[in-house]
Design a protein around this motif. Structure first.
Motif, PDB file in Angstrom:
ATOM      1  N   TYR A  66       0.916  -1.216  -0.121  1.00 17.00           N
ATOM      2  CA  TYR A  66      -0.050   0.106  -0.067  1.00 17.00           C
ATOM      3  C   TYR A  66       0.778   1.152   0.119  1.00 17.00           C
ATOM      4  N   ASP A  67       1.868   0.979   0.665  1.00 19.11           N
ATOM      5  CA  ASP A  67       2.999   2.493   0.496  1.00 19.11           C
ATOM      6  C   ASP A  67       3.481   2.502  -0.769  1.00 19.11           C
ATOM      7  N   GLN A  68       3.878   1.622  -1.529  1.00 16.55           N
ATOM      8  CA  GLN A  68       4.104   1.719  -2.846  1.00 16.55           C
ATOM      9  C   GLN A  68       3.242   1.992  -3.886  1.00 16.55           C
ATOM     10  N   LEU A  69       1.753   1.552  -3.680  1.00 19.90           N
ATOM     11  CA  LEU A  69       0.810   2.211  -4.471  1.00 19.90           C
ATOM     12  C   LEU A  69       0.228   3.313  -4.256  1.00 19.90           C
ATOM     13  N   HIS A  70       0.590   3.991  -2.858  1.00 18.96           N
ATOM     14  CA  HIS A  70       0.505   5.428  -2.476  1.00 18.96           C
ATOM     15  C   HIS A  70       1.335   6.450  -3.294  1.00 18.96           C
ATOM     16  N   SER A 299       7.883   8.413 -21.907  1.00 25.19           N
ATOM     17  CA  SER A 299       7.805   9.486 -21.109  1.00 25.19           C
ATOM     18  C   SER A 299       8.522   9.140 -19.686  1.00 25.19           C
ATOM     19  N   GLN A 300       8.718   9.823 -18.891  1.00 29.12           N
ATOM     20  CA  GLN A 300       9.404   9.455 -17.630  1.00 29.12           C
ATOM     21  C   GLN A 300       8.725   8.394 -17.124  1.00 29.12           C
ATOM     22  N   PRO A 301       9.514   7.090 -16.572  1.00 29.86           N
ATOM     23  CA  PRO A 301       8.589   6.050 -15.858  1.00 29.86           C
ATOM     24  C   PRO A 301       8.181   6.562 -14.540  1.00 29.86           C
ATOM     25  N   LEU A 302       6.993   6.031 -14.113  1.00 26.90           N
ATOM     26  CA  LEU A 302       6.701   6.066 -12.799  1.00 26.90           C
ATOM     27  C   LEU A 302       7.377   5.375 -11.745  1.00 26.90           C
ATOM     28  N   GLU A 303       7.821   6.084 -10.812  1.00 29.42           N
ATOM     29  CA  GLU A 303       8.786   5.617  -9.788  1.00 29.42           C
ATOM     30  C   GLU A 303       8.162   5.053  -8.614  1.00 29.42           C
ATOM     31  N   VAL A 304       8.498   4.085  -7.897  1.00 30.42           N
ATOM     32  CA  VAL A 304       8.140   3.639  -6.689  1.00 30.42           C
ATOM     33  C   VAL A 304       9.271   3.533  -5.655  1.00 30.42           C
ATOM     34  N   THR A 305       9.019   4.461  -4.411  1.00 32.53           N
ATOM     35  CA  THR A 305      10.389   4.366  -3.524  1.00 32.53           C
ATOM     36  C   THR A 305       9.972   3.484  -2.388  1.00 32.53           C
ATOM     37  N   SER A 306      10.928   3.101  -1.534  1.00 29.05           N
ATOM     38  CA  SER A 306      10.490   2.351  -0.159  1.00 29.05           C
ATOM     39  C   SER A 306      11.453   2.897   0.715  1.00 29.05           C
ATOM     40  N   LYS A 307      11.235   2.510   1.965  1.00 20.13           N
ATOM     41  CA  LYS A 307      12.027   3.260   3.145  1.00 20.13           C
ATOM     42  C   LYS A 307      12.893   1.994   3.499  1.00 20.13           C
ATOM     43  N   THR A 308      14.183   2.038   3.527  1.00 15.78           N
ATOM     44  CA  THR A 308      15.350   1.360   4.226  1.00 15.78           C
ATOM     45  C   THR A 308      15.186   1.319   5.910  1.00 15.78           C
ATOM     46  N   SER A 309      15.629   0.253   6.174  1.00 16.19           N
ATOM     47  CA  SER A 309      15.780   0.174   7.903  1.00 16.19           C
ATOM     48  C   SER A 309      16.700   1.323   8.514  1.00 16.19           C
ATOM     49  N   SER A 310      17.699   1.787   7.609  1.00 16.92           N
ATOM     50  CA  SER A 310      18.527   2.739   8.208  1.00 16.92           C
ATOM     51  C   SER A 310      18.206   4.251   7.823  1.00 16.92           C
ATOM     52  N   GLU A 311      17.309   4.304   7.139  1.00 18.26           N
ATOM     53  CA  GLU A 311      16.843   5.583   6.672  1.00 18.26           C
ATOM     54  C   GLU A 311      15.433   5.913   6.811  1.00 18.26           C
TER      55      GLU A 311
END
Length: 356
Positions: A66-70, A299-311
């Motif tokens: 759900y984080d990635q979809l948002h 066009s510019q690809p849609l990005e998905v972000t995630s959160k690492t454990s250290s940041e």
């Protein structure tokens, strides 16, 4: 038939309501300004903001989907606005009134994202304590028997695969949703839950077996009227939805997550957005090498972000990682749970794991 002493099949409940129906007081102040403000405050603190209907939702193996979809819908909204504005006149010359007429994507709050599996509407609050406990018993029995070791499906068979973003529903197209391909196990379990909602009482089934042809026709009419079924309100709601799907020739259940609303714009704008979303071939993007910046999208690809454990901040993923998060592998399902308003006049565990 002899039953094993180690049978884990749930037993029929002995309904024990928390309080008498006359003693249960519901808050009826939603029609006042104070009541509406209190309800909005409650919604903001819950995971079901703006939701007034109850439903059984899927519990994902990894809630980070759900984080990635948002993140995906937020970047889709930004990219659509950039490309859409580039095809219009100079933005500095557009008035405030004109800007409101442009089609924009308003992403929903992250906490409100969920995947509805079985829709219950507002009928749960109108069902008696006994009906609710019996429905919970039959749903739990249905889920456990469906995923039993000696059954047709096992726990790993309940999965989803992300397909694309589309405008929804077909007749209105005022939402943007993420559509998934559901496994055969999930589709079959959904049909079983619909069967639970429209099931007859055991006494009624026995009477129909013993009746002759004329009596059987009469008994059938009685059941359709809701008098001899286990859950009359759920039966009426489920049959109504089934008729609507038959009229639109749509499948029984479309696996999707509503990500945002479409605001402003004309029908032509919605059509252009639908085509724009359809041109994003996510499946092809999986196989593209991370060093190739031109083969996947024009066009510019849609990005998905995630959160690492250290940041704690969002870290952009590489091109290969962006797509593999949602597309490269199946998304496992652990079970079901009740979402939306929970009936307050009976104490029930509304979590339904696929395995005990």
């Amino acid at each position: 038939m002899n039953m094993s002493s180690h049978d884990n099949t749930p037993q029929p409940p002995n309904p024990q309501p928390l309080m008498q129906q006359d003693d249960f007081e519901q808050f009826n102040g939603v029609r006042t300004k104070f009541g509406r403000r209190e309800r909005r405050t409650t919604d903001k603190m819950s995971n079901n903001a703006r939701v007034r209907n109850s439903y059984l939702k899927l519990i994902m193996e990894d809630d980070a989907v759900y984080d990635q979809l948002h993140n995906l819908v937020c970047q889709t909204s930004h990219q659509w606005q950039q490309e859409n504005n580039a095809n219009t006149i100079d933005q500095k010359k557009i008035s405030k009134k004109q800007s409101k007429r442009q089609l924009t994507i308003h992403p929903r709050n992250r906490n409100s994202l969920h995947m509805t599996y079985f829709f219950a509407g507002k009928v749960l609050e109108d069902m008696t304590s006994e009906e609710l406990q019996r429905w919970e018993y039959f749903v739990r029995k249905c889920v456990l028997e469906h995923s039993a070791n000696d059954g047709l499906f096992s726990e790993g068979d309940y999965s989803l695969r992300f397909k694309s973003l589309v405008t929804f529903p077909p007749n209105r197209q005022n939402l943007i949703v993420a559509v998934f391909e559901s496994s055969l196990a999930l589709d079959d379990l959904y049909e079983k839950l619909c069967g639970v909602a429209v099931m007859e009482k055991e006494e009624s089934k026995e009477k129909r077996k013993e009746s002759n042809a004329n009596d059987e026709a009469i008994a059938s009419t009685t059941v359709d009227g809701g008098k001899d079924c286990e859950f009359p309100l759920l039966r009426e709601l489920t049959q109504k939805q089934q008729k609507i799907r038959e009229q639109h020739k749509s499948p029984g259940w479309i696996a999707h997550v509503t990500l945002g609303s479409l605001v402003g714009g004309s029908r032509e704008d919605v059509r252009r957005l639908s085509e724009w979303l359809g041109n994003r071939n996510y499946a092809d993007d999986i196989a593209v090498d991370a060093t190739d910046d031109t083969a996947a999208f024009t066009s510019q690809p849609l990005e998905v972000t995630s959160k690492t454990s250290s940041e704690s901040k969002d870290v952009p993923l590489t091109k290969t990682e962006k797509t593999s998060c949602l597309l490269e592998s199946n998304i496992g399902v652990l079970g079901l749970a009740l979402g939306g308003p929970v009936p307050g006049h009976v104490d029930i565990d509304w979590d339904f794991p696929l395995k005990l």
